[in-house]
Scaffold this motif. Structure first.
Motif, PDB file in Angstrom:
ATOM      1  N   UNK A 278      45.923 -10.946  43.885  1.00  0.00           N
ATOM      2  CA  UNK A 278      47.127 -11.500  43.271  1.00  0.00           C
ATOM      3  C   UNK A 278      47.386 -12.862  43.898  1.00  0.00           C
ATOM      4  N   UNK A 279      47.504 -13.891  43.064  1.00  0.00           N
ATOM      5  CA  UNK A 279      47.857 -15.231  43.523  1.00  0.00           C
ATOM      6  C   UNK A 279      49.383 -15.351  43.533  1.00  0.00           C
ATOM      7  N   UNK A 280      49.909 -15.970  44.580  1.00  0.00           N
ATOM      8  CA  UNK A 280      51.350 -16.155  44.709  1.00  0.00           C
ATOM      9  C   UNK A 280      51.638 -17.652  44.816  1.00  0.00           C
TER      10      UNK A 280
ATOM     11  N   UNK B  32      50.220 -26.826  33.663  1.00  0.00           N
ATOM     12  CA  UNK B  32      49.138 -25.863  33.846  1.00  0.00           C
ATOM     13  C   UNK B  32      48.997 -25.547  35.329  1.00  0.00           C
ATOM     14  N   UNK B  33      48.799 -24.282  35.625  1.00  0.00           N
ATOM     15  CA  UNK B  33      48.542 -23.842  36.994  1.00  0.00           C
ATOM     16  C   UNK B  33      47.129 -23.290  37.085  1.00  0.00           C
ATOM     17  N   UNK B  34      46.374 -23.790  38.053  1.00  0.00           N
ATOM     18  CA  UNK B  34      45.030 -23.275  38.303  1.00  0.00           C
ATOM     19  C   UNK B  34      44.854 -22.794  39.738  1.00  0.00           C
ATOM     20  N   UNK B  35      45.731 -23.238  40.655  1.00  0.00           N
ATOM     21  CA  UNK B  35      45.606 -22.830  42.054  1.00  0.00           C
ATOM     22  C   UNK B  35      45.806 -23.987  43.005  1.00  0.00           C
ATOM     23  N   UNK B  36      44.877 -24.146  43.930  1.00  0.00           N
ATOM     24  CA  UNK B  36      44.991 -25.170  44.961  1.00  0.00           C
ATOM     25  C   UNK B  36      45.193 -26.585  44.421  1.00  0.00           C
ATOM     26  N   UNK B  37      44.575 -26.974  43.299  1.00  0.00           N
ATOM     27  CA  UNK B  37      44.807 -28.335  42.800  1.00  0.00           C
ATOM     28  C   UNK B  37      46.271 -28.625  42.458  1.00  0.00           C
ATOM     29  N   UNK B  38      47.107 -27.582  42.314  1.00  0.00           N
ATOM     30  CA  UNK B  38      48.518 -27.795  42.012  1.00  0.00           C
ATOM     31  C   UNK B  38      49.363 -28.094  43.243  1.00  0.00           C
ATOM     32  N   UNK B  39      48.761 -28.080  44.445  1.00  0.00           N
ATOM     33  CA  UNK B  39      49.519 -28.298  45.677  1.00  0.00           C
ATOM     34  C   UNK B  39      49.115 -29.627  46.299  1.00  0.00           C
TER      35      UNK B  39
ATOM     36  N   UNK C 247      50.570 -21.501  48.478  1.00  0.00           N
ATOM     37  CA  UNK C 247      49.801 -20.639  47.596  1.00  0.00           C
ATOM     38  C   UNK C 247      49.135 -19.584  48.460  1.00  0.00           C
ATOM     39  N   UNK C 248      49.446 -18.324  48.203  1.00  0.00           N
ATOM     40  CA  UNK C 248      48.832 -17.234  48.945  1.00  0.00           C
ATOM     41  C   UNK C 248      47.996 -16.381  48.002  1.00  0.00           C
ATOM     42  N   UNK C 249      47.029 -15.679  48.566  1.00  0.00           N
ATOM     43  CA  UNK C 249      46.192 -14.749  47.807  1.00  0.00           C
ATOM     44  C   UNK C 249      46.275 -13.391  48.492  1.00  0.00           C
ATOM     45  N   UNK C 250      46.835 -12.414  47.790  1.00  0.00           N
ATOM     46  CA  UNK C 250      46.998 -11.065  48.335  1.00  0.00           C
ATOM     47  C   UNK C 250      45.876 -10.174  47.809  1.00  0.00           C
ATOM     48  N   UNK C 251      45.115  -9.590  48.710  1.00  0.00           N
ATOM     49  CA  UNK C 251      43.918  -8.838  48.328  1.00  0.00           C
ATOM     50  C   UNK C 251      43.989  -7.354  48.639  1.00  0.00           C
ATOM     51  N   UNK C 252      44.899  -6.925  49.522  1.00  0.00           N
ATOM     52  CA  UNK C 252      44.863  -5.563  50.038  1.00  0.00           C
ATOM     53  C   UNK C 252      45.768  -4.623  49.264  1.00  0.00           C
ATOM     54  N   UNK C 253      45.180  -3.487  48.829  1.00  0.00           N
ATOM     55  CA  UNK C 253      45.950  -2.422  48.194  1.00  0.00           C
ATOM     56  C   UNK C 253      46.529  -1.470  49.229  1.00  0.00           C
ATOM     57  N   UNK C 254      45.827  -1.307  50.354  1.00  0.00           N
ATOM     58  CA  UNK C 254      46.373  -0.657  51.542  1.00  0.00           C
ATOM     59  C   UNK C 254      45.647  -1.225  52.747  1.00  0.00           C
ATOM     60  N   UNK C 255      45.808  -0.607  53.899  1.00  0.00           N
ATOM     61  CA  UNK C 255      45.259  -1.192  55.124  1.00  0.00           C
ATOM     62  C   UNK C 255      43.743  -1.341  55.083  1.00  0.00           C
ATOM     63  N   UNK C 256      43.072  -0.458  54.363  1.00  0.00           N
ATOM     64  CA  UNK C 256      41.599  -0.478  54.360  1.00  0.00           C
ATOM     65  C   UNK C 256      40.993  -0.691  52.980  1.00  0.00           C
ATOM     66  N   UNK C 257      41.817  -0.715  51.945  1.00  0.00           N
ATOM     67  CA  UNK C 257      41.324  -0.755  50.571  1.00  0.00           C
ATOM     68  C   UNK C 257      41.780  -2.026  49.880  1.00  0.00           C
ATOM     69  N   UNK C 258      40.834  -2.734  49.290  1.00  0.00           N
ATOM     70  CA  UNK C 258      41.165  -3.942  48.540  1.00  0.00           C
ATOM     71  C   UNK C 258      41.405  -3.607  47.082  1.00  0.00           C
ATOM     72  N   UNK C 259      42.132  -4.497  46.404  1.00  0.00           N
ATOM     73  CA  UNK C 259      42.292  -4.357  44.961  1.00  0.00           C
ATOM     74  C   UNK C 259      40.916  -4.428  44.292  1.00  0.00           C
ATOM     75  N   UNK C 260      40.772  -3.699  43.202  1.00  0.00           N
ATOM     76  CA  UNK C 260      39.533  -3.698  42.433  1.00  0.00           C
ATOM     77  C   UNK C 260      39.749  -4.362  41.069  1.00  0.00           C
TER      78      UNK C 260
END
Length: 349
Positions: free
Chosen positions: A111-113, A50-57, A121-134
Motif C-alpha cells: 500500500x502506497x501512502x 497525476x500521482x505516480x509515486x516518488x516523482x510527485x515529491x 511517501x511511504x510503502x506499507x508491505x506487512x500484513x503481520x509481523x512475519x507475513x507480507x501482503x500478497x
C-alpha cells in the motif's frame, strides 16, 4: 558525530520518500485546461493532476542530493542507481480527513501512502509481523486513523494502525476472496465484498461478523462476483461485476440498479470501481472499455470520460475510483501505473 552518521544512514535507508507533494500536470497543454465535456458544451470535469509515486515529491535539489549521496556512500551504495519508488499496478484508492491518500498496488504487493501534510511517501508491505501482503485490494479508513486492507489471496482483511503497523486480521476462515471494502463510520460497520462467495459480509469494528448480504444469482439483491464497494449517505453501492450492474442498497432495504449490459457508451461489461460525490452522482469504472462512467443520483447515465490510451483522460484497464470531500475524483489507472485526478465542477445547468 556517531549519532549524526547513524541518523544520516537511517535517512538513506528508511524507505520513506520526503519532499513537497505536487500533482503532475505534464499532459495539460500550456495555458489550457483539460475539460470534459469540451466546449462549447458546459464543462463538468477538469483534469487536476497525476500521482505516480516518488516523482510527485520535490525536495531542495542541492541539499537533498548532498545528504543522500553521503548517506548512500556511508551504507555502501555509492555508485549504484536506485530505482524510484513508483506505482506499478494500482487497484484501489482511499483517503482520510488528514489528507493522506492510500493506494493498493497488487504488483508491488503493498500500500502506497501519499502524505501531503508530512511531505512523505511511504510503502506499507506487512500484513503481520512475519507475513507480507500478497494481493492487496480494497481499502477503507479505520476508526483510529489507521487503515483496513483486503488481501484477496490471503483471504483476510488486515487492520493497520496510523503508522502502518499490523494490528489485527478480520475474517480468517470466513472470507474466501475479499476484494472491495467500504466503511459506515457512523454505524461502525465494515462491508467486505467476498467475490468468490458472491456476497457482501458485514463486520463490526471488533472484527465480528454481523451480517451477510446476498447470495449467488441474478435477481435483485443477488450477486455474481461482486468486487468494489462504496458507502455514501446511508447507501451501500456494490459493483456486481458479472451481472453487469451496480446495486445500491439503502437504509430501508430497498435495492435499485445502476447500469446494464450493452454495446453502447454508458453500458456496463466489466464494471469495477464505484464511488459517489457530494451531489450524489455515481462514478463507475468500466474496465472493458477503459472508461469512467458518470451517473446521476437516480441512475441516469450522464457522460463518459476515457477510452484506451496513455494520455490524460484515457485509461488502460482502470480499476478503482474514490471521491474526496472536495469532489476530486481519483481513478486508479491500473496498467498505466498511475492515479489520475479530476475535479468535479458541479452539475448545475
Amino acid at each position: 558525530m556517531l549519532a549524526l552518521l547513524l541518523f544520516v544512514a537511517g535517512c538513506a535507508n528508511d524507505g520513506i520518500v520526503r519532499g513537497r507533494l505536487h500533482l503532475g500536470l505534464a499532459d495539460a497543454p500550456e495555458g489550457q485546461r483539460l475539460l470534459w465535456p469540451q466546449p462549447p458544451e458546459v464543462p463538468r470535469f477538469a483534469y487536476t493532476g497525476t500521482l505516480t509515486g516518488e516523482p510527485n515529491f520535490r525536495r531542495d535539489a542541492a541539499a537533498a542530493g548532498t545528504l543522500e549521496s553521503f548517506g548512500r556512500w556511508l551504507v555502501g551504495l555509492d555508485g549504484r542507481e536506485r530505482a524510484p519508488v513508483v506505482l506499478q499496478r494500482p487497484v484501489a484508492v482511499a483517503g482520510d480527513e488528514h489528507g493522506r491518500l492510500y493506494v493498493s498496488d497488487t504488483s508491488r504487493q503493498a500500500v502506497f501512502v501519499f502524505d501531503a501534510a508530512a511531505g512523505e511517501l511511504q510503502v506499507w508491505e506487512q500484513a503481520d509481523a512475519t507475513l507480507r501482503f500478497v494481493a492487496p485490494a480494497g481499502l477503507a479508513v479505520a476508526p483510529d486513523g489507521g487503515l483496513y486492507v483486503a488481501d484477496a489471496e490471503l483471504g483476510v482483511v488486515v487492520r493497520l494502525d496510523a503508522a502502518g503497523r499490523p494490528r489485527a486480521m478480520l475474517g480468517r476462515g470466513t472470507l474466501q476472496r475479499p476484494t472491495g471494502l467500504a466503511r459506515d463510520a457512523a454505524g461502525g460497520r465494515l462491508f467486505v465484498a467476498d467475490t468468490t462467495a458472491h456476497d457482501v459480509k458485514v463486520f463490526d469494528d471488533a472484527g465480528t461478523l454481523r451480517q451477510v448480504i446476498g447470495r449467488r444469482g441474478a435477481a435483485e439483491g443477488e450477486f455474481n462476483y461482486p468486487t468494489h464497494l462504496a458507502f455514501a449517505q446511508g447507501t451501500l453501492y456494490v459493483t456486481d461485476t458479472l451481472n453487469h450492474r451496480v446495486q445500491a442498497f439503502d437504509a430501508d432495504g430497498r435495492v435499485r440498479r445502476i447500469g446494464e449490459r450493452g454495446l453502447y457508451v454508458g453500458n456496463l461489461v466489466r464494471p469495477k470501481g464505484v464511488a459517489v460525490d457530494g451531489e450524489g452522482n455515481v462514478y463507475v469504472v468500466e474496465s472493458y472499455y477503459d472508461s469512467l462512467l458518470v451517473f446521476s443520483p437516480q441512475g441516469e447515465f450522464l457522460m463518459p470520460i476515457g477510452g484506451t490510451g496513455t494520455a490524460t483522460g484515457r485509461f488502460y484497464l482502470p480499476s478503482g475510483v474514490w471521491v474526496d470531500a472536495r469532489n476530486r475524483v481519483h481513478v486508479a489507472d491500473m496498467f498505466n501505473g498511475r492515479i489520475v485526478l479530476f475535479q468535479f465542477l458541479g452539475g448545475g445547468s
